[in-house]
Design a protein around this motif. Structure first.
Motif, PDB file in Angstrom:
ATOM      1  N   LEU A 642     -26.124   3.416  12.647  1.00  0.00           N
ATOM      2  CA  LEU A 642     -25.345   4.356  11.845  1.00  0.00           C
ATOM      3  C   LEU A 642     -24.121   3.656  11.251  1.00  0.00           C
ATOM      4  O   LEU A 642     -23.779   3.873  10.086  1.00  0.00           O
ATOM      5  N   ASN A 643     -23.491   2.804  12.031  1.00  0.00           N
ATOM      6  CA  ASN A 643     -22.321   2.071  11.533  1.00  0.00           C
ATOM      7  C   ASN A 643     -22.706   1.111  10.405  1.00  0.00           C
ATOM      8  O   ASN A 643     -22.019   1.030   9.380  1.00  0.00           O
ATOM      9  N   LEU A 644     -23.841   0.396  10.577  1.00  0.00           N
ATOM     10  CA  LEU A 644     -24.274  -0.546   9.533  1.00  0.00           C
ATOM     11  C   LEU A 644     -24.643   0.185   8.251  1.00  0.00           C
ATOM     12  O   LEU A 644     -24.298  -0.250   7.142  1.00  0.00           O
ATOM     13  N   PHE A 645     -25.360   1.314   8.372  1.00  0.00           N
ATOM     14  CA  PHE A 645     -25.752   2.068   7.180  1.00  0.00           C
ATOM     15  C   PHE A 645     -24.520   2.653   6.474  1.00  0.00           C
ATOM     16  O   PHE A 645     -24.421   2.612   5.241  1.00  0.00           O
ATOM     17  N   ASN A 646     -23.569   3.181   7.237  1.00  0.00           N
ATOM     18  CA  ASN A 646     -22.352   3.733   6.629  1.00  0.00           C
ATOM     19  C   ASN A 646     -21.558   2.656   5.897  1.00  0.00           C
ATOM     20  O   ASN A 646     -21.022   2.885   4.806  1.00  0.00           O
ATOM     21  N   ASN A 647     -21.472   1.457   6.496  1.00  0.00           N
ATOM     22  CA  ASN A 647     -20.773   0.347   5.827  1.00  0.00           C
ATOM     23  C   ASN A 647     -21.472  -0.037   4.531  1.00  0.00           C
ATOM     24  O   ASN A 647     -20.828  -0.327   3.517  1.00  0.00           O
ATOM     25  N   ALA A 648     -22.807  -0.048   4.567  1.00  0.00           N
ATOM     26  CA  ALA A 648     -23.574  -0.407   3.362  1.00  0.00           C
ATOM     27  C   ALA A 648     -23.354   0.620   2.263  1.00  0.00           C
ATOM     28  O   ALA A 648     -23.114   0.270   1.094  1.00  0.00           O
ATOM     29  N   PHE A 649     -23.420   1.907   2.607  1.00  0.00           N
ATOM     30  CA  PHE A 649     -23.210   2.947   1.599  1.00  0.00           C
ATOM     31  C   PHE A 649     -21.784   2.887   1.053  1.00  0.00           C
ATOM     32  O   PHE A 649     -21.551   3.112  -0.137  1.00  0.00           O
ATOM     33  N   TYR A 650     -20.821   2.569   1.915  1.00  0.00           N
ATOM     34  CA  TYR A 650     -19.440   2.433   1.453  1.00  0.00           C
ATOM     35  C   TYR A 650     -19.330   1.307   0.416  1.00  0.00           C
ATOM     36  O   TYR A 650     -18.675   1.457  -0.619  1.00  0.00           O
ATOM     37  N   ALA A 651     -19.987   0.169   0.676  1.00  0.00           N
ATOM     38  CA  ALA A 651     -19.961  -0.955  -0.266  1.00  0.00           C
ATOM     39  C   ALA A 651     -20.607  -0.568  -1.587  1.00  0.00           C
ATOM     40  O   ALA A 651     -20.144  -0.968  -2.665  1.00  0.00           O
ATOM     41  N   LEU A 652     -21.702   0.204  -1.545  1.00  0.00           N
ATOM     42  CA  LEU A 652     -22.368   0.656  -2.778  1.00  0.00           C
ATOM     43  C   LEU A 652     -21.447   1.586  -3.567  1.00  0.00           C
ATOM     44  O   LEU A 652     -21.349   1.490  -4.795  1.00  0.00           O
ATOM     45  N   LEU A 653     -20.783   2.496  -2.867  1.00  0.00           N
ATOM     46  CA  LEU A 653     -19.842   3.415  -3.532  1.00  0.00           C
ATOM     47  C   LEU A 653     -18.693   2.657  -4.183  1.00  0.00           C
ATOM     48  O   LEU A 653     -18.303   2.941  -5.320  1.00  0.00           O
ATOM     49  N   GLN A 654     -18.138   1.674  -3.452  1.00  0.00           N
ATOM     50  CA  GLN A 654     -17.023   0.900  -3.984  1.00  0.00           C
ATOM     51  C   GLN A 654     -17.412   0.157  -5.251  1.00  0.00           C
ATOM     52  O   GLN A 654     -16.663   0.134  -6.223  1.00  0.00           O
TER      53      GLN A 654
END
Length: 759
Positions: A642-654
């Motif tokens: 969950l932490n890895l997926f959330n970090n990935a989605f955050y990078a995509l949003l940024q």
């Protein structure tokens, strides 16, 4: 923001009769001619705003008056952009003048004007203005928050004031004793100034860097850099930088106990501060001159100066300046053993800093002096309390140094360890060579004179055995020393990690609490304004609605930062937990699929209010059916995923937001060239199962890649991450499951996280 170490201070009697006007410069003359010759009203307003920028460096009062006239002219011709720019500059100059209520009202007006315009450049200036507003009141956490917002946009659009933003955020870090971050931003600012050949930016950067060197104890480099800043400031014609450099040189010479020179530069700063209308540094300079005189036993003259400083400081209304002046007044009494008279001045000075975010050594010394005064007057309980506070401040400052020193010790020990291993290897090779030579020599002797020298050969063999035994013992001793050194290194690493973790915990929890306190104070002021409006015969319902809306936003921010503090505590508890879950055979493919859906739905829910459009990522999965059942703790692995997926989605949003900022103004129906994509795959390789998570987001810079698994390290802006997620995940994989976790990335291209678990 002025380099707050206006902790300079000093003189007064020299100020009588000084004219408070800025020197006319060739640039100002040129601008005045252009204003008179302007052919359009809008062109005249733009030139007037440019003139305000120049005046602000040499005469704040004149700059404020010109901004007011420019605002009226822009309103008359209905030139919204020119009105906004003039309003922004007026708000910042009010801050520098210490008129904070006027500054807040003016900045809020500029904010409302900007809401009707699409101007990212002035949006940066507004955020920077809010940063100056909080920084001048010593609320550095809030100041840093707004400077970070300004820098984030400025880097995307290549804002001409990016160097100034770097310098301002550096001051906030400097005042919290984070010298490493301060120096990093100052070096960025200096590099931009040198690249552009901008003497103005270079002068500001050198002045602030000199201050940083001084607080780090590098007095030689500090002195050289400040003198260079003065030379550059004179060349560029910016008197305020010259003023701040004089003030900081006074501090430097006082720390070297060179009180005549400290007085000399304090006097220069006081005279120039009065001429430029800078009441804050004028008051600080008067007080610093008084301090230098007091250390030379010239108390009558010193008291005269500090009394004048008190009058000016009350007008400046800057917490740090108020503290400095009253602290000097108390110290003068303390130097004369008038402890009872000194106490009220120390108390009033330290009270002025209540609610600020300053971590300065001088404040700790003031508490130490106050403690001594309490003790000598018989108030032992207050003496103990003040002493504890002074010790706490000193420990807070030293803790950063301890971490650095521990790191240096570890590096030195590693180097010595390598040298020791190299010497052991050389000794071993020498021993083998000696044995070979002995064997060869013995063979030749036996061949030539076997019978004649049998006894001699026997003795040679004995000597060789003794030598070999000695070398073996030496090697064993070396290995023992290596093991001891290794144990010491491990212990040092643990202590360094503990120090970093303790400092991180204190800072991370203090940050959201400062926001809660600041927004609570602002909300109280809003309620007072609302109550005043409701008591008027003719109520302004629009103003009441606006105040209620602001109050609602502040309460939302208080709730947000309160939850941040709770999340930090929860994360720390999880990080310290040894992990009581039991391993069980689990289908890793199903587990990964479930948490991927959970993370995606969560990001969609959070993203619904974003101005850049609803987030839509392409999810590509490739699950190896041969992975099968793997013994893991499902809850822990789920937390990692969950932490890895959330970090990935955050990078995509940024990345999506960054691209939207760069392409602002393009046709609304033009398709975006960027498609946020997340790849998730599993596979079995022998006795190892791999999970790979790859995104095409912002990537991770090479300079910080080695730090991402450290506790409290995060690349997210303040308030959006605690820095515990990846650290916790790394511990779960490596310590809890005996696996491996690695990262590969290319800035602005991709990030790939690979997990390897024993199957």
């Amino acid at each position: 923001m002025k380099s707050l170490l206006l902790s300079a201070a000093l003189l007064a009697g020299l100020l009588a009769g000084l004219e408070r006007v800025g020197a006319q410069t060739p640039k100002l003359d040129s601008l005045e001619r252009l204003i008179r010759q302007a052919k359009t009203d809008t062109g005249r307003v733009n030139l007037a705003n440019a003139k305000t920028n120049l005046l602000g460096e040499n005469n704040l009062d004149a700059a404020i008056e010109l901004s007011k006239e420019t605002i009226k002219e822009a309103q008359r011709i209905k030139y919204k952009r020119g009105e906004t720019k003039a309003t922004l500059k007026l708000g910042v100059n009010y801050c520098l003048k210490g008129k904070f209520p006027e500054a807040r009202t003016t900045l809020r007006t500029a904010d409302q004007l900007l809401n009707t315009q699409e101007d990212l450049s002035m949006r940066c200036d507004l955020y920077s203005g809010y940063g100056v507003y909080y920084g001048m009141q010593s609320k550095y956490d809030s100041a840093t928050y707004f400077f970070e917002k300004a820098i984030h946009i400025a880097q995307q659009i290549n804002h001409p004031s990016l160097s100034n933003f770097y310098q301002n955020i550096a001051v906030s870090y400097q005042m919290q004793s984070n010298h490493k971050q301060a120096l990093a931003y100052q070096q960025k600012a200096l590099a931009l100034g040198e690249k552009a050949g901008n003497a103005n930016a270079q002068a500001y950067s050198l002045m602030n860097m000199g201050l940083t060197y001084k607080t780090m104890g590098d007095l030689v480099r500090a002195e050289q850099t400040l003198y260079k800043a003065i030379s550059m400031a004179r060349k560029a014609g910016i008197q305020n930088v010259e003023l701040y450099a004089y003030s900081n040189l006074s501090n430097l010479y006082e720390s070297k106990r060179n009180y005549p020179k400290a007085y000399q530069f304090a006097s220069k700063a006081a005279v120039l501060g009065a001429r430029l209308g800078d009441q804050g540094i004028q008051a600080a300079s008067l007080a610093k001159a008084a301090s230098a005189l007091g250390h030379q036993n010239q108390y009558t003259k010193a008291n005269s100066f500090v009394e004048q400083a008190l009058v000016v400081a009350d007008s400046a209304r800057q917490p740090l300046i108020t503290y400095q002046v009253y602290a000097v007044k108390g110290e003068l009494q303390h130097l004369q053993n008038n402890c009872r008279e000194a106490i009220p001045y120390f108390e009033k000075g330290l009270e002025a800093l209540k609610g600020s975010d300053i971590y300065e050594e001088q404040i700790g010394l003031s508490y130490r002096s106050l403690s001594e005064c309490y003790e000598k007057t018989g108030n032992y309980q207050k003496a103990l309390s003040a002493y504890k506070t002074s010790t706490g401040i000193a420990d807070s400052i030293r803790s950063k140094e301890n971490i650095q020193q521990a790191t240096e010790l570890i590096m030195n020990a590693e180097f010595e360890k390598k040298q020791l291993a190299a010497r052991a290897e050389q000794q071993q090779e020498k021993a083998v060579a000696t044995i070979k030579q002995a064997a060869l020599g013995g063979g030749l002797v036996l061949t030539l004179i076997l019978a004649a020298v049998a006894f001699s050969a026997f003795r040679s063999k004995q000597k060789a055995n003794v030598l070999l035994q000695q070398q073996k013992e030496a090697i064993e001793n070396t290995l023992t020393e290596l093991k001891t050194t290794q144990d010491k290194l491990i212990h040092q690493e643990k202590m360094a990690s503990l120090g970093e973790l303790t400092a991180g915990i204190a800072h991370e929890i203090q940050n959201p609490l400062n926001f809660v306190n600041n927004f609570s104070e602002v909300s109280t002021e809003l309620i007072e304004e609302l109550e005043e409006e409701q008591q008027r015969p003719e109520r302004d319902t629009d103003l009441e609605s606006e105040l209620l809306n602001d109050l609602k936003q502040n309460l939302q921010k208080i709730t947000h930062h309160g939850k941040r503090a709770g999340a930090i505590v929860k994360g720390m508890l999880e990080h310290s937990r040894s992990g009581g879950g039991e391993k069980q055979a689990s289908n890793l493919n199903i587990l990964t699929q479930e948490y991927l859906k959970l993370a995606y739905h969560g990001i969609l829910a959070k993203d619904k209010d974003r101005v850049t459009g609803r987030f839509n990522a392409e999810l590509i999965t490739e699950f190896d059916p041969n992975v099968g059942q793997v013994d893991v703790v499902p809850q822990d692995i789920g937390r990692v995923l969950l932490n890895l997926f959330n970090n990935a989605f955050y990078a995509l949003l940024q990345k999506r937001e960054q691209l939207s900022l760069v392409t602002t103004g393009a046709a609304a129906d033009e398709p975006s060239p960027y498609q946020p994509t997340l790849w998730v795959s599993t596979r079995r390789v022998g006795n190892v199962v791999e999970i790979r998570v790859r995104d095409n987001g912002t990537g991770i810079p090479e300079s910080v890649r080695s730090k991402i698994f450290q506790p409290f390290f995060t690349t997210k802006p303040t308030g959006q991450g605690t820095g515990l997620g990846l650290s916790l995940s790394y511990d779960i994989i490596t310590k809890g499951h005996g696996g491996e976790m690695s990262v590969d990335s290319d800035t602005d291209q991709y990030t790939l996280i690979t997990i390897k678990l024993p199957a």
